[in-house]
Design an enzyme around this catalytic site. Structure first.
Site, mmCIF file in Angstrom:
data_model
loop_
_atom_site.group_PDB
_atom_site.id
_atom_site.type_symbol
_atom_site.label_atom_id
_atom_site.label_comp_id
_atom_site.label_asym_id
_atom_site.label_seq_id
_atom_site.Cartn_x
_atom_site.Cartn_y
_atom_site.Cartn_z
ATOM 1 N N ASN A 154 118.314 13.104 -26.326
ATOM 2 C CA ASN A 154 118.416 12.809 -25.105
ATOM 3 C C ASN A 154 118.832 11.583 -25.166
ATOM 4 O O ASN A 154 118.398 10.549 -25.591
ATOM 5 C CB ASN A 154 117.124 13.276 -24.258
ATOM 6 C CG ASN A 154 117.129 14.808 -24.167
ATOM 7 O OD1 ASN A 154 117.648 15.529 -23.993
ATOM 8 N ND2 ASN A 154 115.590 15.111 -24.552
ATOM 9 N N ARG A 190 109.735 3.275 -26.212
ATOM 10 C CA ARG A 190 110.974 4.006 -26.714
ATOM 11 C C ARG A 190 111.034 5.218 -25.657
ATOM 12 O O ARG A 190 110.737 6.266 -25.772
ATOM 13 C CB ARG A 190 110.321 4.705 -28.072
ATOM 14 C CG ARG A 190 111.430 5.430 -28.691
ATOM 15 C CD ARG A 190 110.558 6.578 -29.739
ATOM 16 N NE ARG A 190 109.905 7.601 -29.114
ATOM 17 C CZ ARG A 190 110.749 8.411 -28.431
ATOM 18 N NH1 ARG A 190 111.905 8.677 -28.180
ATOM 19 N NH2 ARG A 190 109.804 9.541 -27.753
ATOM 20 N N TYR A 243 114.216 14.776 -14.591
ATOM 21 C CA TYR A 243 113.865 14.870 -15.896
ATOM 22 C C TYR A 243 115.186 14.661 -16.672
ATOM 23 O O TYR A 243 116.107 13.889 -16.205
ATOM 24 C CB TYR A 243 113.204 16.283 -16.360
ATOM 25 C CG TYR A 243 112.287 16.203 -17.657
ATOM 26 C CD1 TYR A 243 111.397 15.176 -17.735
ATOM 27 C CD2 TYR A 243 112.562 17.244 -18.503
ATOM 28 C CE1 TYR A 243 110.602 15.053 -18.942
ATOM 29 C CE2 TYR A 243 111.642 17.198 -19.943
ATOM 30 C CZ TYR A 243 110.793 16.387 -19.860
ATOM 31 O OH TYR A 243 110.294 16.189 -21.121
ATOM 32 N N GLU A 294 103.008 8.863 -23.895
ATOM 33 C CA GLU A 294 104.403 9.082 -23.450
ATOM 34 C C GLU A 294 105.492 7.845 -23.891
ATOM 35 O O GLU A 294 104.908 6.753 -23.518
ATOM 36 C CB GLU A 294 104.663 9.429 -22.067
ATOM 37 C CG GLU A 294 106.182 9.669 -21.799
ATOM 38 C CD GLU A 294 106.437 11.207 -22.589
ATOM 39 O OE1 GLU A 294 107.810 11.427 -22.811
ATOM 40 O OE2 GLU A 294 105.537 12.391 -22.727
ATOM 41 N N ASP A 295 106.275 8.272 -24.835
ATOM 42 C CA ASP A 295 107.313 7.297 -25.063
ATOM 43 C C ASP A 295 106.702 6.034 -25.752
ATOM 44 O O ASP A 295 107.068 4.985 -25.488
ATOM 45 C CB ASP A 295 108.166 7.042 -24.063
ATOM 46 C CG ASP A 295 109.144 8.240 -23.931
ATOM 47 O OD1 ASP A 295 109.329 8.932 -24.786
ATOM 48 O OD2 ASP A 295 109.694 8.353 -22.636
ATOM 49 N N ASP A 348 103.171 13.908 -26.125
ATOM 50 C CA ASP A 348 104.304 14.848 -25.842
ATOM 51 C C ASP A 348 105.220 14.825 -26.651
ATOM 52 O O ASP A 348 105.884 15.590 -27.190
ATOM 53 C CB ASP A 348 104.585 14.533 -24.190
ATOM 54 C CG ASP A 348 105.577 16.010 -23.823
ATOM 55 O OD1 ASP A 348 105.181 17.065 -24.271
ATOM 56 O OD2 ASP A 348 106.308 15.689 -23.400
ATOM 57 N N ASP A 349 105.683 13.460 -27.041
ATOM 58 C CA ASP A 349 106.885 13.340 -27.722
ATOM 59 C C ASP A 349 106.706 13.913 -29.345
ATOM 60 O O ASP A 349 107.550 14.429 -30.099
ATOM 61 C CB ASP A 349 107.004 11.934 -28.059
ATOM 62 C CG ASP A 349 107.116 11.094 -26.820
ATOM 63 O OD1 ASP A 349 108.132 11.435 -25.893
ATOM 64 O OD2 ASP A 349 106.542 10.215 -26.335
ATOM 65 N N LYS A 376 106.971 13.323 -15.564
ATOM 66 C CA LYS A 376 106.211 13.947 -16.279
ATOM 67 C C LYS A 376 105.187 14.708 -15.555
ATOM 68 O O LYS A 376 104.975 15.783 -15.544
ATOM 69 C CB LYS A 376 105.847 13.385 -17.480
ATOM 70 C CG LYS A 376 106.866 12.994 -18.798
ATOM 71 C CD LYS A 376 106.779 14.131 -19.656
ATOM 72 C CE LYS A 376 107.644 13.665 -20.772
ATOM 73 N NZ LYS A 376 107.932 14.800 -21.388
#
Length: 610
Positions: free
Chosen positions: A440, A187, A133, A277-278, A300-301, A205
């Protein structure tokens, strides 16, 4: 029971010729059986199945298992215990110096020995989480083509339109799929558009679903939506694994994602959870709202990060004993993470009885163009409510001096944005300033733990999105918190999947934030730690999972008929077992069958009289 039950039944057919000696007694004749021919037709489990990544126990196969499964001699004589296998893996892991090398080793381990891999991750969360992760997974995604070793999920390209259900149906374990994590790679963390290399994030994930929440990997499917990439360096990279085309946009792109979610439901069922995600921020919010009433999905973001962010803010409240509504909070950045946290914070304050206007009064937002004011015309709809009727302020340092925030939270990918002047200003105005550097990977953090503690004279309550080591300050050991999404999404998903929910309402993310904030002990809070330790992530996931499941049942979102007091048992029953059981089918004694009545032979029948 073993997964090998269905393969392990067999029979042996023995053919023998018996020569009887006519001059011997009957008892003696019984003992004289001469086998002149002996053939065996033994049904064997295919070795490919026994040694597949799902069932392979490596050197933990017992001697009996090796012999009966036909793999004896294919490995050394040594038979290892679980602990000895873990020692071997850990020794290999530590023999590799570079984190990317460790990532590569773990990928190979997962490909060959799935259960051993998850056992290792679950036992060594502190050690492994930074590799699979953040922060290492981000670097791994930049070179994912070089690290690619085989099938890890489904790749849907923009050329598969009209055939997505067919492609999804190609997944070998499609009948058991209950959750999907999908990314289009636009992203990835703070690294930008990585296209098909984003598959590494979806895989990571979903591995945390299993390692932290006990969700069986056979029910999970990582998906990469390969709609092209605008990253020119990837177009020119000979090892890039995706389409070397410009990214799909507009209505064509929206139609593509629409077909994807419809195909998921048609292929795997309406209760299938879809984890986005992303995605780029505008698209992330657009799809979140577009499918709100149609599918069981979350981002989740936005929502997972919001739970973790709000959990941290509630932790600041515990330490300072000052209500959250009385804090002045400054958000730096206006991307999906900050939008999600600010929205959930507003909902929290409204739930305390504040009006919408009162809820946003002490919340300030800052982006690359300065303070968000009512005079700006470039603001996304989601954050207009936070704009202030003030003169524009371009400098973050000047803004901090002006509004005197007690909490600052950044998700900007701008390393060093929280300068010494900013941190010292906050420490001057507040006894325990809260500083959150969410960006991050670690190199993108707005400030380091050492900077936060040194510039605030040890007063800061510091947390980051990636792990930072403890800092020694004036003889005290100060341990930074890690505001990691792994404290939220595994538990939220666990609760949702347990009850087969049809929706994921906003309230479950609010609930998760409160459960997360309550987890640190009073002793932890006294020491300035507002987040759990990473090795407590499994306990956090279970606690949040149970609470989320209870909420979904009580509010009519559950398709599985359960009482709230049955939830822990249901979770335990369906949890992925990390330890190997016997690879052989269970056997049990059976009573001797009674002999059937003697059937007279035709020659013994009395002759009919003519």
């Amino acid at each position: 029971m073993s997964f090998f039950r269905i393969f392990s039944y067999g029979y042996t057919r023995n053919t023998a010729m018996v020569k009887s000696h006519q001059n011997k007694s009957r008892d003696t004749q019984k003992s004289i059986i001469i086998r002149t021919t002996c053939t065996h037709d033994t049904i064997r489990v295919p070795v490919e199945v026994v040694l597949s990544n799902t069932y392979n126990k490596a050197l933990a196969f017992t001697l009996e298992e090796r012999q009966r499964l036909g793999i004896h001699g294919l490995m050394p004589a040594c038979i290892r215990t679980d602990d000895e296998q873990m020692l071997a893996i850990e020794t290999n892991f530590h023999s590799i110096c570079e984190n990317v090398g460790r990532y590569r080793y773990l990928r190979a381990l997962r490909q060959g020995y799935e259960r051993l891999y998850f056992q290792f991750v679950a036992r060594n969360v502190n050690l492994v989480l930074p590799i699979i992760y953040t922060p290492t997974v981000g670097l791994a995604c930049t070179i994912y083509g070089m690290l690619y070793r085989g099938m890890t999920g489904i790749h849907l390209t923009k050329h598969d339109r009209g055939h997505m259900k067919q492609v999804l149906s190609n997944w070998p374990m499609r009948s058991s799929i209950k959750a999907i994590c999908a990314t289009d790679g636009e992203r990835i963390l703070g690294l930008g558009d990585l296209g098909a290399n984003g598959m590494g994030i979806s895989v990571g994930k979903m591995e945390l679903y299993t390692a932290l929440a006990g969700i069986p990997p056979s029910s999970l499917l990582p998906v990469c939506l390969d709609v092209g990439t605008n990253n020119k360096s990837l177009h020119e990279d000979p090892l890039y694994i995706g389409l070397r085309e410009e990214r799909m946009k507009g209505e064509e792109y929206v139609s593509f994602v629409d077909e994807f979610v419809e195909s998921v439901v048609k292929t795997f069922g309406s209760e299938t959870l879809i984890h986005f995600e992303d995605f780029a921020t505008p698209n992330a919010f657009m799809f979140l709202n577009r499918y709100r009433e149609c599918y069981c999905h979350f981002n989740d973001d936005i929502q997972g990060t919001a739970s973790v962010g709000l959990g941290g803010l509630l932790g600041i409240q515990r330490i300072t004993k000052k209500p959250l509504e009385d804090h002045v909070i400054l958000f730096a950045g206006a991307g999906s993470a900050i939008m999600g946290i600010s929205y959930l914070l507003k909902q929290e304050l409204i739930s305390r009885g504040l009006s919408k206007r009162e809820a946003v009064k002490n919340i300030y937002m800052y982006d690359q163009n300065g303070l968000l004011t009512t005079k700006r015309t470039d603001l996304p709809e989601n954050i207009v409510v936070f704009a202030k009727d003030m003169k524009p302020i371009k400098s973050l340092e000047d803004l901090v001096e002006k509004v005197k925030p007690s909490i600052i939270m950044g998700a900007t990918s701008a390393a060093g944005l929280f300068s010494e002047k900013i941190i010292r200003s906050m420490a001057k105005n507040h006894e325990r300033p809260g500083i959150f550097a969410f960006s991050n990977p670690t190199a993108k953090a707005e400030c380091t733990a050492e900077q936060a503690y040194n510039f605030s004279d040890g007063k800061a309550i510091y947390s980051a999105g990636s792990p930072f080591p403890p800092v020694e300050f004036n003889g005290k050991r100060l341990t930074p918190g890690q505001a990691n999404n792994c404290f939220a999404f595994p538990g939220i998903v666990l609760g949702t999947m347990t009850v087969l929910a049809d929706r994921m309402p906003d309230e479950i993310f609010l609930l998760a934030a409160h459960e997360l904030a309550k987890f640190p002990s009073d002793e932890d809070i006294k020491g300035g730690r507002i987040y759990p330790q990473v090795d407590q992530a499994k306990q956090v996931a279970l606690k949040i999972g149970i609470k989320v499941a209870e909420y979904l049942i009580e509010n009519g979102h559950a398709k599985r008929s359960l009482d709230c007091d049955e939830i822990p048992e249901c979770i335990a029953k369906n949890s992925y077992k990390l330890e190997y059981g016997s690879a052989l089918a269970e056997t049990w004694p059976y009573p001797q069958m009674k002999p059937h009545p003697k059937i007279p032979c035709p020659k013994d029948k009395p002759k009919e009289k003519k």
